[in-house]
Design a protein around this motif. Structure first.
Motif, PDB file in Angstrom:
ATOM      1  N   VAL A   1       0.962  -1.390  -0.119  1.00 44.41           N
ATOM      2  CA  VAL A   1      -0.026   0.062  -0.033  1.00 44.41           C
ATOM      3  C   VAL A   1       1.031   1.163  -0.133  1.00 44.41           C
ATOM      4  N   PRO A   2       0.501   2.328  -0.925  1.00 49.34           N
ATOM      5  CA  PRO A   2       1.395   3.539  -0.499  1.00 49.34           C
ATOM      6  C   PRO A   2       1.539   4.040   0.533  1.00 49.34           C
ATOM      7  N   ILE A   3       2.577   4.666   0.981  1.00 52.05           N
ATOM      8  CA  ILE A   3       2.736   5.683   2.073  1.00 52.05           C
ATOM      9  C   ILE A   3       3.183   6.986   2.190  1.00 52.05           C
ATOM     10  N   LEU A   4       2.518   7.788   2.742  1.00 52.11           N
ATOM     11  CA  LEU A   4       3.116   9.243   2.929  1.00 52.11           C
ATOM     12  C   LEU A   4       3.798   9.153   4.313  1.00 52.11           C
ATOM     13  N   PHE A   5       4.991   9.486   4.392  1.00 49.09           N
ATOM     14  CA  PHE A   5       5.754   9.630   5.709  1.00 49.09           C
ATOM     15  C   PHE A   5       6.058  11.172   5.828  1.00 49.09           C
ATOM     16  N   ILE A   6       5.670  11.810   7.205  1.00 48.75           N
ATOM     17  CA  ILE A   6       5.537  12.816   7.651  1.00 48.75           C
ATOM     18  C   ILE A   6       6.368  13.134   8.944  1.00 48.75           C
ATOM     19  N   HIS A   7       7.391  14.056   8.968  1.00 53.62           N
ATOM     20  CA  HIS A   7       7.940  14.250  10.210  1.00 53.62           C
ATOM     21  C   HIS A   7       8.554  15.496  10.470  1.00 53.62           C
ATOM     22  N   GLY A   8       8.639  16.104  11.714  1.00 53.25           N
ATOM     23  CA  GLY A   8       9.175  17.365  11.982  1.00 53.25           C
ATOM     24  C   GLY A   8      10.652  17.522  11.874  1.00 53.25           C
ATOM     25  N   SER A   9      11.543  18.474  11.272  1.00 51.14           N
ATOM     26  CA  SER A   9      12.878  18.317  11.521  1.00 51.14           C
ATOM     27  C   SER A   9      13.506  18.253  13.134  1.00 51.14           C
ATOM     28  N   ASN A  10      12.552  19.006  13.673  1.00 52.84           N
ATOM     29  CA  ASN A  10      13.160  19.385  15.170  1.00 52.84           C
ATOM     30  C   ASN A  10      12.526  18.609  16.154  1.00 52.84           C
ATOM     31  N   ASP A  11      12.180  17.094  15.678  1.00 57.69           N
ATOM     32  CA  ASP A  11      11.767  16.366  16.739  1.00 57.69           C
ATOM     33  C   ASP A  11      12.817  15.514  17.635  1.00 57.69           C
TER      34      ASP A  11
ATOM     35  N   GLU B   1       4.122  17.995  15.715  1.00 58.38           N
ATOM     36  CA  GLU B   1       3.711  19.322  15.566  1.00 58.38           C
ATOM     37  C   GLU B   1       3.702  19.598  14.147  1.00 58.38           C
ATOM     38  N   SER B   2       3.913  18.866  13.376  1.00 56.19           N
ATOM     39  CA  SER B   2       3.780  19.161  12.008  1.00 56.19           C
ATOM     40  C   SER B   2       2.570  19.902  11.303  1.00 56.19           C
ATOM     41  N   TYR B   3       1.510  19.299  11.514  1.00 57.30           N
ATOM     42  CA  TYR B   3       0.330  19.765  11.103  1.00 57.30           C
ATOM     43  C   TYR B   3      -0.001  21.137  11.708  1.00 57.30           C
ATOM     44  N   TYR B   4       0.288  21.462  12.823  1.00 58.10           N
ATOM     45  CA  TYR B   4       0.181  23.024  13.182  1.00 58.10           C
ATOM     46  C   TYR B   4       0.946  23.739  12.888  1.00 58.10           C
ATOM     47  N   LYS B   5       2.411  23.401  12.847  1.00 57.64           N
ATOM     48  CA  LYS B   5       3.513  24.394  12.300  1.00 57.64           C
ATOM     49  C   LYS B   5       3.398  24.811  10.955  1.00 57.64           C
ATOM     50  N   ASP B   6       2.688  23.826  10.115  1.00 52.58           N
ATOM     51  CA  ASP B   6       2.642  24.163   8.679  1.00 52.58           C
ATOM     52  C   ASP B   6       1.492  23.373   8.208  1.00 52.58           C
ATOM     53  N   THR B   7       0.412  24.037   8.420  1.00 53.95           N
ATOM     54  CA  THR B   7      -0.960  23.313   8.137  1.00 53.95           C
ATOM     55  C   THR B   7      -0.951  23.439   6.449  1.00 53.95           C
TER      56      THR B   7
END
Length: 323
Positions: free
Chosen positions: A254-264, A295-301
């Motif tokens: 199944v295709p996957i989208l990876f999201i992560h914060g650089s300052n985590d 925080e990624s969604y809130y940092k850069d919605t």
């Protein structure tokens, strides 16, 4: 002989100290009620107060929508709880649902307050499970994705039974929930599961807690992690590296989208890179600059939602090519 006795005595003291450290760590991190959300928030280093107005507004919208409690039984007999939100616009996208998995020490109705605005306004239904040993789901020992991926199959089956064989399912996970959906990717998933979104998911409980011990407590992994691993196998029935997202995504279809914060600093971004590199299925990655843990969604919605839009559009294209 005197020296030998002293050496043996010292070894005994060190062994006892190691056992004590292991037991203390295990109680605080792996068992329900001892793992506290306040401690997790402090360790994650994310300042959530700055997003309070947005979250309050979206929580009000979320709770205004029709929703109901759902219960299912896990593979090992636990009563699992979730909250189900039907799609707002059934005519447009009523056959799409996002199953959203929360993070460590959180619960289903907490981690997706922000994203509920995105999914519900896009016409998706939402299912928000409480992980085992969290919220109102039963269980004493936390699954850290290793057991939760089996619970994910229960919720996928419920969605298909409830909404029909033609339903399209997205799995979205944050932190421990991100690890859960990545570990689920290696299983034989129903065709209704079209895509997976992992936000700040970790590789394995062993690796993330080794990182925490090193960086936050300046302690070596030995003897705490091997000791906790042995305890967990006996008490919870799984090893702390028995299921590793890096190994599981190597079998993903199944295709996957990876999201992560650089300052985590809690789940470092290099874990995202490692898992991404091992992923065998079609994949995309968004690293949000300056974002701390979850925080990624809130940092850069804007860019987060753009990444979701583009990912979901790509799934439609892929389905048309397969037809």
């Amino acid at each position: 002989m005197g020296m030998m006795k002293k050496a043996m005595a010292c070894a005994g003291v060190l062994a006892a100290a190691g056992i004590g450290e292991t037991a203390y760590f295990y109680r605080r991190t792996m068992k329900r009620n001892n793992a506290k959300v306040e401690r997790t928030i402090k360790m994650s280093g994310t300042d959530w107060s700055q997003y309070a107005p947005m979250m309050q507004e979206r929580k009000a919208f979320m709770l205004e929508q029709n929703h109901r409690d759902v219960t299912q039984t896990s593979f090992d007999g636990l009563k699992l709880h979730a909250t189900y939100f039907p799609a707002i616009n059934d005519k447009q996208n009523g056959k799409k649902v996002a199953i959203c998995f929360h993070g460590y020490t959180s619960q289903g109705m907490s981690d997706y307050i922000g994203l509920s605005d995105y999914y519900l306004n896009k016409g998706y239904a939402m299912l928000l499970p409480d992980a085992r040993a969290h919220g109102t789901s039963e269980g004493e020992y936390i699954g850290f994705g290793c057991l939760d991926r089996k619970d994910a199959l229960v919720w996928i089956d419920w969605v298909i039974q409830e909404l029909g064989e033609d339903i399209e399912i997205i799995l979205h996970g944050t932190s421990m929930g991100g690890a859960t959906v990545l570990m689920t990717s290696g299983l034989d998933l129903p065709a209704q599961v079209k895509g997976i979104v992992s936000d700040c998911g970790f590789t394995s409980p062993k690796e993330v807690f080794t990182h925490v011990l090193h960086t936050m407590y300046h302690l070596p992994a030995f003897p705490v992690i091997p000791g906790a691993d042995a305890l967990n196998k006996k008490l919870a029935g799984y090893g702390m590296d028995e299921c590793n997202a890096k190994r599981e995504v190597a079998h993903a279809k199944v295709p996957i989208l990876f999201i992560h914060g650089s300052n985590d600093t809690f789940v470092p971004a290099y874990m995202c890179d490692e898992i991404y590199d091992c992923c065998a299925s079609p994949k995309r990655k968004l690293i949000v600059e300056g974002a701390a843990h979850a925080e990624s969604y809130y940092k850069d919605t804007e860019n987060y939602e753009k990444a979701l839009d583009e990912f979901f559009d790509s799934l439609v294209v892929q389905d048309s090519l397969e037809i």
